[in-house]
Design a protein around this motif. Structure first.
Motif, PDB file in Angstrom:
ATOM      1  N   ARG A  11       0.659  -1.317  -0.047  1.00 21.85           N
ATOM      2  CA  ARG A  11      -0.049   0.040  -0.005  1.00 21.85           C
ATOM      3  C   ARG A  11       0.774   1.469  -0.022  1.00 21.85           C
ATOM      4  O   ARG A  11       0.708   2.190  -0.992  1.00 21.85           O
ATOM      5  CB  ARG A  11      -0.995  -0.071   1.263  1.00 21.85           C
ATOM      6  CG  ARG A  11      -1.930   1.122   1.462  1.00 21.85           C
ATOM      7  CD  ARG A  11      -2.736   1.221   2.724  1.00 21.85           C
ATOM      8  NE  ARG A  11      -1.959   1.599   3.542  1.00 21.85           N
ATOM      9  CZ  ARG A  11      -2.393   1.777   5.001  1.00 21.85           C
ATOM     10  NH1 ARG A  11      -3.646   1.504   5.164  1.00 21.85           N
ATOM     11  NH2 ARG A  11      -1.524   2.138   6.007  1.00 21.85           N
ATOM     12  N   GLU A  12       1.889   1.317   0.683  1.00 25.18           N
ATOM     13  CA  GLU A  12       2.544   2.464   0.917  1.00 25.18           C
ATOM     14  C   GLU A  12       3.404   2.616  -0.529  1.00 25.18           C
ATOM     15  O   GLU A  12       3.796   3.649  -0.787  1.00 25.18           O
ATOM     16  CB  GLU A  12       3.652   2.211   2.080  1.00 25.18           C
ATOM     17  CG  GLU A  12       4.304   3.568   2.551  1.00 25.18           C
ATOM     18  CD  GLU A  12       3.297   4.660   2.703  1.00 25.18           C
ATOM     19  OE1 GLU A  12       3.596   5.970   2.655  1.00 25.18           O
ATOM     20  OE2 GLU A  12       2.261   4.416   3.542  1.00 25.18           O
ATOM     21  N   ALA A  13       3.992   1.612  -0.980  1.00 27.56           N
ATOM     22  CA  ALA A  13       4.669   1.442  -2.009  1.00 27.56           C
ATOM     23  C   ALA A  13       3.653   2.230  -3.163  1.00 27.56           C
ATOM     24  O   ALA A  13       4.129   3.007  -4.164  1.00 27.56           O
ATOM     25  CB  ALA A  13       5.110   0.058  -2.609  1.00 27.56           C
ATOM     26  N   ALA A  14       2.429   1.745  -3.382  1.00 29.97           N
ATOM     27  CA  ALA A  14       1.778   2.120  -4.445  1.00 29.97           C
ATOM     28  C   ALA A  14       1.492   3.916  -4.143  1.00 29.97           C
ATOM     29  O   ALA A  14       1.504   4.430  -4.917  1.00 29.97           O
ATOM     30  CB  ALA A  14       0.447   1.586  -4.215  1.00 29.97           C
ATOM     31  N   ARG A  15       1.591   4.295  -2.991  1.00 29.03           N
ATOM     32  CA  ARG A  15       1.344   5.681  -2.776  1.00 29.03           C
ATOM     33  C   ARG A  15       2.406   6.461  -3.038  1.00 29.03           C
ATOM     34  O   ARG A  15       2.191   7.650  -3.383  1.00 29.03           O
ATOM     35  CB  ARG A  15       0.829   5.958  -1.021  1.00 29.03           C
ATOM     36  CG  ARG A  15      -0.407   5.404  -0.691  1.00 29.03           C
ATOM     37  CD  ARG A  15      -0.535   5.440   0.853  1.00 29.03           C
ATOM     38  NE  ARG A  15      -2.010   5.081   1.163  1.00 29.03           N
ATOM     39  CZ  ARG A  15      -2.395   5.012   2.495  1.00 29.03           C
ATOM     40  NH1 ARG A  15      -1.465   5.130   3.566  1.00 29.03           N
ATOM     41  NH2 ARG A  15      -3.604   4.730   2.744  1.00 29.03           N
ATOM     42  N   VAL A  16       3.635   5.801  -2.940  1.00 28.12           N
ATOM     43  CA  VAL A  16       4.789   6.602  -3.242  1.00 28.12           C
ATOM     44  C   VAL A  16       5.174   6.681  -4.668  1.00 28.12           C
ATOM     45  O   VAL A  16       5.693   7.419  -5.503  1.00 28.12           O
ATOM     46  CB  VAL A  16       6.107   5.920  -2.477  1.00 28.12           C
ATOM     47  CG1 VAL A  16       7.254   6.363  -3.050  1.00 28.12           C
ATOM     48  CG2 VAL A  16       5.861   6.376  -1.012  1.00 28.12           C
ATOM     49  N   LEU A  17       4.847   5.419  -5.387  1.00 28.86           N
ATOM     50  CA  LEU A  17       5.147   5.184  -6.909  1.00 28.86           C
ATOM     51  C   LEU A  17       4.063   5.777  -7.778  1.00 28.86           C
ATOM     52  O   LEU A  17       4.537   6.201  -8.852  1.00 28.86           O
ATOM     53  CB  LEU A  17       5.370   3.661  -7.099  1.00 28.86           C
ATOM     54  CG  LEU A  17       6.532   3.298  -6.542  1.00 28.86           C
ATOM     55  CD1 LEU A  17       6.533   1.514  -6.933  1.00 28.86           C
ATOM     56  CD2 LEU A  17       7.853   3.607  -6.842  1.00 28.86           C
ATOM     57  N   LEU A  18       2.839   5.827  -7.430  1.00 30.40           N
ATOM     58  CA  LEU A  18       1.900   6.141  -8.366  1.00 30.40           C
ATOM     59  C   LEU A  18       2.115   7.683  -9.032  1.00 30.40           C
ATOM     60  O   LEU A  18       2.354   8.543  -8.329  1.00 30.40           O
ATOM     61  CB  LEU A  18       0.759   6.217  -7.808  1.00 30.40           C
ATOM     62  CG  LEU A  18      -0.083   4.942  -7.551  1.00 30.40           C
ATOM     63  CD1 LEU A  18      -1.465   5.233  -6.591  1.00 30.40           C
ATOM     64  CD2 LEU A  18      -0.384   4.221  -8.820  1.00 30.40           C
ATOM     65  N   ARG A  19       1.875   7.516 -10.439  1.00 26.69           N
ATOM     66  CA  ARG A  19       2.421   8.787 -11.239  1.00 26.69           C
ATOM     67  C   ARG A  19       1.237   9.820 -10.631  1.00 26.69           C
ATOM     68  O   ARG A  19       1.549  11.224 -10.882  1.00 26.69           O
ATOM     69  CB  ARG A  19       2.445   8.655 -12.478  1.00 26.69           C
ATOM     70  CG  ARG A  19       3.826   7.654 -12.977  1.00 26.69           C
ATOM     71  CD  ARG A  19       3.632   7.578 -14.615  1.00 26.69           C
ATOM     72  NE  ARG A  19       5.047   6.838 -14.814  1.00 26.69           N
ATOM     73  CZ  ARG A  19       5.132   6.195 -15.943  1.00 26.69           C
ATOM     74  NH1 ARG A  19       4.158   5.931 -16.708  1.00 26.69           N
ATOM     75  NH2 ARG A  19       6.280   5.632 -16.245  1.00 26.69           N
ATOM     76  N   GLY A  20       0.233   9.512 -10.760  1.00 26.85           N
ATOM     77  CA  GLY A  20      -0.993  10.407 -10.397  1.00 26.85           C
ATOM     78  C   GLY A  20      -0.866  10.990  -9.047  1.00 26.85           C
ATOM     79  O   GLY A  20      -1.442  11.872  -8.737  1.00 26.85           O
ATOM     80  N   ALA A  21       0.056  10.220  -8.122  1.00 26.46           N
ATOM     81  CA  ALA A  21       0.131  10.949  -6.726  1.00 26.46           C
ATOM     82  C   ALA A  21       1.508  11.809  -6.492  1.00 26.46           C
ATOM     83  O   ALA A  21       2.186  11.862  -5.719  1.00 26.46           O
ATOM     84  CB  ALA A  21      -0.045   9.588  -5.716  1.00 26.46           C
ATOM     85  N   GLY A  22       2.213  11.890  -7.812  1.00 20.77           N
ATOM     86  CA  GLY A  22       3.398  12.277  -7.871  1.00 20.77           C
ATOM     87  C   GLY A  22       4.607  11.553  -7.838  1.00 20.77           C
ATOM     88  O   GLY A  22       5.862  12.237  -7.708  1.00 20.77           O
ATOM     89  N   GLY A  23       4.386  10.161  -8.031  1.00 19.12           N
ATOM     90  CA  GLY A  23       5.629   9.523  -7.980  1.00 19.12           C
ATOM     91  C   GLY A  23       5.892   9.279  -9.662  1.00 19.12           C
ATOM     92  O   GLY A  23       5.388  10.050 -10.382  1.00 19.12           O
ATOM     93  N   ALA A  24       7.035   8.607  -9.533  1.00 18.83           N
ATOM     94  CA  ALA A  24       7.934   8.490 -11.008  1.00 18.83           C
ATOM     95  C   ALA A  24       7.275   7.121 -11.592  1.00 18.83           C
ATOM     96  O   ALA A  24       7.823   6.969 -12.619  1.00 18.83           O
ATOM     97  CB  ALA A  24       9.284   8.266 -10.517  1.00 18.83           C
ATOM     98  N   GLY A  25       6.380   6.304 -11.052  1.00 20.85           N
ATOM     99  CA  GLY A  25       6.279   4.958 -11.624  1.00 20.85           C
ATOM    100  C   GLY A  25       7.262   4.033 -11.046  1.00 20.85           C
ATOM    101  O   GLY A  25       7.975   4.410 -10.466  1.00 20.85           O
ATOM    102  N   GLY A  26       6.978   2.929 -11.616  1.00 19.72           N
ATOM    103  CA  GLY A  26       8.099   1.743 -11.197  1.00 19.72           C
ATOM    104  C   GLY A  26       7.556   0.244 -11.153  1.00 19.72           C
ATOM    105  O   GLY A  26       6.712  -0.001 -11.749  1.00 19.72           O
ATOM    106  N   SER A  27       8.179  -0.194 -10.300  1.00 16.50           N
ATOM    107  CA  SER A  27       8.002  -1.786 -10.242  1.00 16.50           C
ATOM    108  C   SER A  27       8.124  -2.202  -8.659  1.00 16.50           C
ATOM    109  O   SER A  27       8.714  -1.775  -7.833  1.00 16.50           O
ATOM    110  CB  SER A  27       9.004  -2.583 -10.995  1.00 16.50           C
ATOM    111  OG  SER A  27       8.860  -4.056 -10.712  1.00 16.50           O
ATOM    112  N   ILE A  28       7.084  -2.976  -8.487  1.00 22.32           N
ATOM    113  CA  ILE A  28       6.976  -3.783  -7.191  1.00 22.32           C
ATOM    114  C   ILE A  28       7.111  -5.231  -7.410  1.00 22.32           C
ATOM    115  O   ILE A  28       6.236  -5.851  -7.974  1.00 22.32           O
ATOM    116  CB  ILE A  28       5.770  -3.538  -6.440  1.00 22.32           C
ATOM    117  CG1 ILE A  28       5.212  -1.898  -6.157  1.00 22.32           C
ATOM    118  CG2 ILE A  28       5.324  -4.180  -5.223  1.00 22.32           C
ATOM    119  CD1 ILE A  28       3.683  -1.510  -5.986  1.00 22.32           C
ATOM    120  N   VAL A  29       7.704  -5.771  -6.762  1.00 21.16           N
ATOM    121  CA  VAL A  29       8.105  -7.375  -6.755  1.00 21.16           C
ATOM    122  C   VAL A  29       7.713  -7.964  -5.340  1.00 21.16           C
ATOM    123  O   VAL A  29       8.461  -7.480  -4.244  1.00 21.16           O
ATOM    124  CB  VAL A  29       9.697  -7.747  -7.285  1.00 21.16           C
ATOM    125  CG1 VAL A  29       9.594  -9.107  -7.303  1.00 21.16           C
ATOM    126  CG2 VAL A  29       9.819  -6.911  -8.468  1.00 21.16           C
TER     127      VAL A  29
END
Length: 247
Positions: free
Chosen positions: A120-138
């Protein structure tokens, strides 16, 4: 600069992944819960290959700790573009009928709740719509998720199956916002998790019975994880990758 947070990175598959990612040019946030000496050893190994790294201690079952880990990682390394959800536990071999509720509660608290809080925290940090850069979760699951681990730890197997389901569902939720989510299922791997479950010889004993005739190495699992983190896997999401020697 690519930056990744890896939970449970002080030993085993997490440590091997941290070092392999560093060799590919990633900056690495190394999470551990209690073993500072092992965390420092991973940190030193990363720096030895010339990569930037930071320790982010914390308990993945604590919502407060998880949020702080991400803040500290980004403060030290910049915007995160990868997260590896690896922290987990196992317990001594028992049939389900003999497991007490404290064991079951702890197993699911660490392996499932901890993974979900981190995701959940990873999504909040990575989401482009929330200001993140996108990326990958494994997510680091286990072949136990499909084998069931009867007479050993069906609780552990069930907890890891939850991670596979999380990978499939979360991948669909996050795809449009530039985040890929995948799961890796290691088989019999030579790490100290077997000793923590009361069977230090388990990897050698069971590994010889795999189609490849041996247990796997943490570094072999790390190769798969780092590939999924990378742009080479840019069209891979919602996938479950077995790294199990054919088992």
């Amino acid at each position: 600069m690519k930056s990744v947070l890896i939970t449970g990175a002080s030993r085993g598959i997490g440590r091997a992944t941290a070092i392999r990612a560093a060799r590919e040019g990633w900056s690495v946030a190394v999470n551990y819960r209690t073993d500072r000496i092992a965390g420092d050893a991973t940190l030193a190994a990363i720096r030895d290959v010339g990569a930037q790294a930071v320790l982010v201690p914390g308990d993945v079952t604590s919502e407060t700790d998880v949020a702080r880990m991400f803040r500290e990682a980004e403060s030290a390394l910049g915007v995160l573009t990868g997260v590896v959800i690896n922290a987990g536990i196992v317990a001594p071999s028992l049939r389900l009928v003999d497991m007490d509720v404290d064991r079951l509660r702890r197993m699911f608290e660490v392996n499932v709740l901890g993974a979900y809080l981190t995701a959940r925290e990873a999504a909040r940090v990575l989401l482009r719509g929330a200001g993140g850069a996108g990326g990958s979760i494994v997510l680091v699951s286990s072949a136990a998720a499909r084998l069931g681990s009867p007479f050993e730890y069906v609780d552990y197997a069930g907890s890891k199956a939850a991670l596979d389901t999380l990978a499939v569902g979360l991948a669909k939720e996050l795809a449009e916002d530039g985040v890929r989510v995948n799961s890796v299922r290691p088989g019999i791997i030579t790490t100290n998790i077997h000793a923590s479950g009361g069977q230090p010889d388990r990897a050698e004993r069971l590994g010889s019975g795999t189609p490849m005739g041996r247990p796997g190495l943490p570094e072999e699992v790390a190769e798969a994880i780092v590939w999924l983190l990378s742009d080479a896997a840019s069209y891979v999401t919602g996938s479950i990758l077995d790294v199990s020697g054919g088992r």
